[in-house]
Design an enzyme around this catalytic site. Structure first.
Site, mmCIF file in Angstrom:
data_model
loop_
_atom_site.group_PDB
_atom_site.id
_atom_site.type_symbol
_atom_site.label_atom_id
_atom_site.label_comp_id
_atom_site.label_asym_id
_atom_site.label_seq_id
_atom_site.Cartn_x
_atom_site.Cartn_y
_atom_site.Cartn_z
ATOM 1 N N VAL A 171 -5.435 5.145 -7.525
ATOM 2 C CA VAL A 171 -5.424 3.897 -6.753
ATOM 3 C C VAL A 171 -5.454 4.378 -5.298
ATOM 4 O O VAL A 171 -4.445 4.817 -4.764
ATOM 5 C CB VAL A 171 -4.184 3.036 -7.055
ATOM 6 C CG1 VAL A 171 -4.154 1.807 -6.167
ATOM 7 C CG2 VAL A 171 -4.149 2.644 -8.536
ATOM 8 N N PRO A 172 -6.637 4.362 -4.686
ATOM 9 C CA PRO A 172 -6.887 5.136 -3.462
ATOM 10 C C PRO A 172 -6.334 4.552 -2.166
ATOM 11 O O PRO A 172 -7.087 4.157 -1.266
ATOM 12 C CB PRO A 172 -8.412 5.212 -3.433
ATOM 13 C CG PRO A 172 -8.851 3.936 -4.065
ATOM 14 C CD PRO A 172 -7.842 3.677 -5.154
ATOM 15 N N CYS A 173 -5.022 4.542 -2.035
ATOM 16 C CA CYS A 173 -4.420 4.042 -0.799
ATOM 17 C C CYS A 173 -4.760 4.938 0.389
ATOM 18 O O CYS A 173 -4.670 4.499 1.535
ATOM 19 C CB CYS A 173 -2.913 3.893 -0.958
ATOM 20 S SG CYS A 173 -2.063 5.379 -1.491
ATOM 21 N N HIS A 174 -5.193 6.176 0.133
ATOM 22 C CA HIS A 174 -5.581 7.070 1.231
ATOM 23 C C HIS A 174 -6.833 6.571 1.945
ATOM 24 O O HIS A 174 -7.112 7.005 3.063
ATOM 25 C CB HIS A 174 -5.803 8.497 0.709
ATOM 26 C CG HIS A 174 -6.892 8.626 -0.304
ATOM 27 N ND1 HIS A 174 -6.694 8.336 -1.648
ATOM 28 C CD2 HIS A 174 -8.191 9.000 -0.187
ATOM 29 C CE1 HIS A 174 -7.832 8.538 -2.305
ATOM 30 N NE2 HIS A 174 -8.752 8.937 -1.438
ATOM 31 N N ASN B 158 0.836 -1.198 0.000
ATOM 32 C CA ASN B 158 0.000 0.000 0.000
ATOM 33 C C ASN B 158 0.878 1.259 0.000
ATOM 34 O O ASN B 158 0.632 2.205 -0.744
ATOM 35 C CB ASN B 158 -0.922 -0.026 1.215
ATOM 36 C CG ASN B 158 -1.947 1.071 1.211
ATOM 37 O OD1 ASN B 158 -2.770 1.156 0.325
ATOM 38 N ND2 ASN B 158 -1.895 1.920 2.229
#
Length: 157
Positions: free
Chosen positions: A119-122, A110
């Site tokens: 790519v929404p790692c948040h 991540n």
């Protein structure tokens, strides 16, 4: 490989990619000069990011081509399924990938996500609901989660 710099509410952002897709979207901690003419292969990505920041886009429709190990790519693909305005934990992500013991490896993958926001790692937080490490800085992670929240908090001051 083509690149461009765009300005976003969270800082200057570098987009890289080619005909095979977007390879990286990275927020920069330095002042940069935005690109005057965005390369054609990156135009749609820049446009969709601007729409996202304007609150007009919740899903991205881009061809992605990040570089990483097969495991990392598997994690990033799973990250892309986290719906806008929601969060999950590293533990839940590990369960979804079928190996609860891989939590540290999942967290590591991540953290190496090269495609910021898209790519929404948040959207991955601690199991206790806390904001945990974020390559772009916790202040950016908090801003992104607030931006996506269906419950808008008014600022009093």
């Amino acid at each position: 490989m083509d690149t461009c710099i765009i300005n976003t509410p969270l800082g200057y952002t570098k987009i890289s990619g080619n005909q095979d897709g977007i390879t990286s979207v990275t927020v920069l901690d330095t002042k940069e000069t935005p690109t005057d003419v965005i390369p054609e292969v990156l135009e749609d990505c820049a446009y969709q990011l601007h729409e996202y920041f304007e609150g007009k886009r919740q899903q991205f429709n881009l061809q992605l081509n990040p570089e990483g190990t097969e495991f990392q790519k598997t994690v990033w693909k799973q990250l892309a399924t986290i719906p806008y305005g929601t969060t999950t934990s590293y533990l839940e992500l590990s369960k979804q990938l079928g190996d609860i013991k891989a939590i540290r490896a999942v967290a590591n993958a991540n953290g190496k996500n090269p495609i910021w926001i898209i790519v929404p790692c948040h959207r991955v937080i601690g199991s206790d609901g806390s904001l945990t490490g974020y390559a772009g800085g916790l202040h950016r992670k908090q801003w992104l989660l607030e931006h996506e929240s269906p419950y808008k908090q008014q600022r009093l001051f």
